[in-house]
Write an enzyme that holds these catalytic residues in place. Structure first.
Site, PDB file in Angstrom:
ATOM      1  N   LYS A  52       0.865  -1.171   0.000  1.00 15.58           N
ATOM      2  CA  LYS A  52       0.000   0.000   0.000  1.00 15.58           C
ATOM      3  C   LYS A  52       0.912   1.234   0.000  1.00 15.58           C
ATOM      4  O   LYS A  52       1.961   1.230   0.665  1.00 15.58           O
ATOM      5  CB  LYS A  52      -0.874  -0.028   1.269  1.00 15.58           C
ATOM      6  CG  LYS A  52      -1.880   1.107   1.383  1.00 15.58           C
ATOM      7  CD  LYS A  52      -2.747   0.929   2.633  1.00 15.58           C
ATOM      8  CE  LYS A  52      -3.809   2.003   2.764  1.00 15.58           C
ATOM      9  NZ  LYS A  52      -4.637   1.816   3.981  1.00 15.58           N
ATOM     10  N   SER A  94      -9.864  -0.464   7.344  1.00 15.28           N
ATOM     11  CA  SER A  94      -9.325  -0.302   5.987  1.00 15.28           C
ATOM     12  C   SER A  94      -8.632  -1.503   5.375  1.00 15.28           C
ATOM     13  O   SER A  94      -8.250  -1.461   4.210  1.00 15.28           O
ATOM     14  CB  SER A  94      -8.361   0.874   5.940  1.00 15.28           C
ATOM     15  OG  SER A  94      -9.099   2.053   5.760  1.00 15.28           O
ATOM     16  N   SER A 153      -9.654   1.995   3.129  1.00 17.53           N
ATOM     17  CA  SER A 153      -8.756   2.716   2.262  1.00 17.53           C
ATOM     18  C   SER A 153      -7.769   1.838   1.498  1.00 17.53           C
ATOM     19  O   SER A 153      -7.175   2.296   0.519  1.00 17.53           O
ATOM     20  CB  SER A 153      -7.967   3.743   3.083  1.00 17.53           C
ATOM     21  OG  SER A 153      -7.167   3.082   4.043  1.00 17.53           O
TER      22      SER A 153
HETATM   23  N1  GLN Z   1     -12.979   4.190   6.715  1.00 17.68           N
HETATM   24  C1  GLN Z   1     -12.394   4.644   7.942  1.00 17.68           C
HETATM   25  C2  GLN Z   1     -12.000   6.085   7.800  1.00 17.68           C
HETATM   26  O1  GLN Z   1     -12.333   6.654   6.856  1.00 17.68           O
HETATM   27  C3  GLN Z   1     -11.221   3.790   8.301  1.00 17.68           C
HETATM   28  C4  GLN Z   1     -10.021   4.111   7.530  1.00 17.68           C
HETATM   29  C5  GLN Z   1      -8.859   3.250   7.872  1.00 17.68           C
HETATM   30  O2  GLN Z   1      -9.002   2.202   8.499  1.00 17.68           O
HETATM   31  N2  GLN Z   1      -7.685   3.717   7.493  1.00 17.68           N
HETATM   32  O3  GLN Z   1     -11.355   6.645   8.627  1.00 17.68           O
END
Ligand code: GLN
Length: 486
Positions: A78, A177, A153
């Protein structure tokens, strides 16, 4: 079987037996990325030349009898992990020009084990999002339906693994994410216990919640990857010094007698009925393997999303203050003074969602609001942790849905942050409590994958992986390949 359709474990055997070389395998996957990535936009950077050079070194190491445990196996990172000499953008214009001078610990450990990095995957900007639509590099598409989001994400990682562009990819999980994109793409996503894997060199979003993990196609592959990534790192002050078990060794053990908690609140309103049915079927499979189910209560579950959206923005507002246009990253032109430079660089370098979080975070931390919001959120966070502690007095794992619906259409939720935030309702609790969680494919709804979510006790990754592996020995959901990528 074609090389790209094999799992990491199968490829390891093929390399070991000399059926193909790492250079051949790497080239085959790079060719596949060249053919398919335009449809998905899963990559920010493809490191073809470096990958082939690493593969050649891996082949030489194998011939010399020095093969590491992941020797010659292709993986992705990532784009939140710092990689020496390769752009690390974090999905942001702010870091579009940033080439890290050092490797993250995760990157270093996987490289030391002989893994070959094919590229860096697309992601929501600074990992803020659940759909991969906040990336500066454009949205990622779900290989199961190109009009849908692959989740976020870590959606570039999940899309690429689902489309068989690589057998494994790293991800990070602050609120879901890794697990949510895994669920939405029919892949396995493991978020380890907070402190299990080093955060050193991982661009910080919310430091008390961020955790590195992995997306693969099987629990067995996740076990292999975690064994390399996990372990104490003195460069991360929250890394925990506890031995790393051999996660692969215990996968074959039976789950007979395992106590599986089923959360009353998980199947209330908000969960798509058909997704709920698939998850219940999956729990029945665990029961058929000798596990017993116990109903458990997480009474404060509905407070996890609001709590997270105070704590995470607060920490992000502090972490992202380092992007000021002075030291590294984007610098606006034509500033008249220092304040103007800060304002313009941040105003032009960050996208809307990141700005929304920074503003929320700054607000909840400001004098006068700190007690009402931030302190209160920390207290509720404790209640949520206590709920899990109570539940785990009676069970070994907690099973439920990973996400409330299958993959949704790109554009469908992007203008409605609250609906978007609710996508993480089942995953955020584990982050707030620092617990490990895994999402495993457990069926389809309208031709889109659904994930079973298992949460374990602190450092209970072995149990999670074993449970997931035993489930995968009985089911073939994880073997399904999206049409168009067969
Ligand atoms: N979807 C969540 C957010 O927008 C979690 C994001 C993540 O785990 N990096 O913060």
């Amino acid at each position: 079987m074609s090389l790209y359709s094999q799992t990491l474990t199968e490829l390891a055997v093929g390399l070991e037996n000399g059926e193909f070389s790492s250079v051949e395998l790497t080239q085959a996957l790079l060719d596949r990325i060249a053919v398919h990535n335009d449809k998905l936009n899963a990559f920010i950077t493809v490191t073809a030349e470096q990958a082939l050079a690493t593969a050649a070194r891996a082949d030489a190491a194998r011939s010399a009898g020095n093969a590491g445990v992941l020797n010659g196996l292709p993986i992705l990172h990532k784009d939140i992990f710092c990689t020496r000499g390769v752009k690390t953008s974090c999905g942001s214009k702010m870091l579009d020009n940033f080439v890290s001078p050092y490797d993250a610990t995760v990157v270093e450990r996987l490289a030391d084990a002989g893994a070959v990095v094919l590229g860096k995957t697309n992601m929501d900007e600074f990992a803020m999002g659940s759909s991969c639509e906040t990336s500066y590099y454009g949205p990622v598409r779900n290989p199961w339906n190109l009009e849908c989001s692959p989740g976020g994400s870590s959606g570039g990682s999940s899309a690429a693994v689902a489309a068989r562009l690589a057998p494994a990819a790293t991800g990070t999980d602050t609120g879901g994410s890794i697990r949510q994109p895994a669920a939405l793409t029919g892949t396995v996503g493991l978020k380890p216990t907070y402190g299990r894997v080093s955060r050193y060199g991982m661009v910080a979003f919310a430091s008390s919640l961020d955790q590195a993990g992995v997306i693969t196609r099987s629990a067995e592959d996740a076990a292999r990857m975690l064994g390399v990534m996990a372990g104490f790192d003195e460069r991360d002050s929250t890394s925990i010094d506890t031995p790393v078990p051999d996660y692969v060794a215990s996968l074959g053990d039976s789950i007979s007698g395992l106590r599986v908690g089923v959360v009353r609140q998980h199947f209330d309103e908000g969960l798509d009925e058909q997704c709920g049915a698939r998850v219940k079927d999956a729990i029945a499979v665990l029961e058929s393997l000798g596990a017993t189910t116990v109903e458990v209560d997480l009474p404060n579950l509905d407070l996890s999303v609001p709590t997270y959206y105070v704590v995470a923005p607060a920490e992000c507002s502090s972490n992202l203050s380092r992007f000021d246009g002075v030291r590294f990253g984007y610098r606006a032109e034509g500033a008249v003074d220092l304040l103007d430079l800060y304002c313009r660089s941040r105003g032009e370098g960050f996208g809307d969602e990141v700005k929304r979080r920074i503003m929320t975070g700054t607000y909840v931390l400001s004098a006068g609001y700190y007690d009402a919001y931030y302190l209160k959120a920390q207290q509720v966070r404790q209640l949520i942790s206590d709920d899990f502690k109570k539940a785990f007095a009676d069970v070994d794992v907690i099973a439920g849905p990973t996400a409330p619906t299958p993959a949704f259409k790109l554009g469908e939720k992007v203008d409605d942050p609250i609906t978007m935030y609710l996508n993480d309702i089942y995953t955020i609790g584990a982050n707030l409590a620092g617990l490990p969680g895994i999402s495993v494919p457990c069926g389809f709804v309208n031709d889109l994958p659904v994930g079973l979510h298992l949460v374990g006790t602190h450092f209970g990754e072995e149990t999670l992986l074993r449970c997931a592996h035993q489930y995968q020995l009985q089911t073939d959901w994880h073997l399904a390949c999206p049409q168009g990528f067969v």
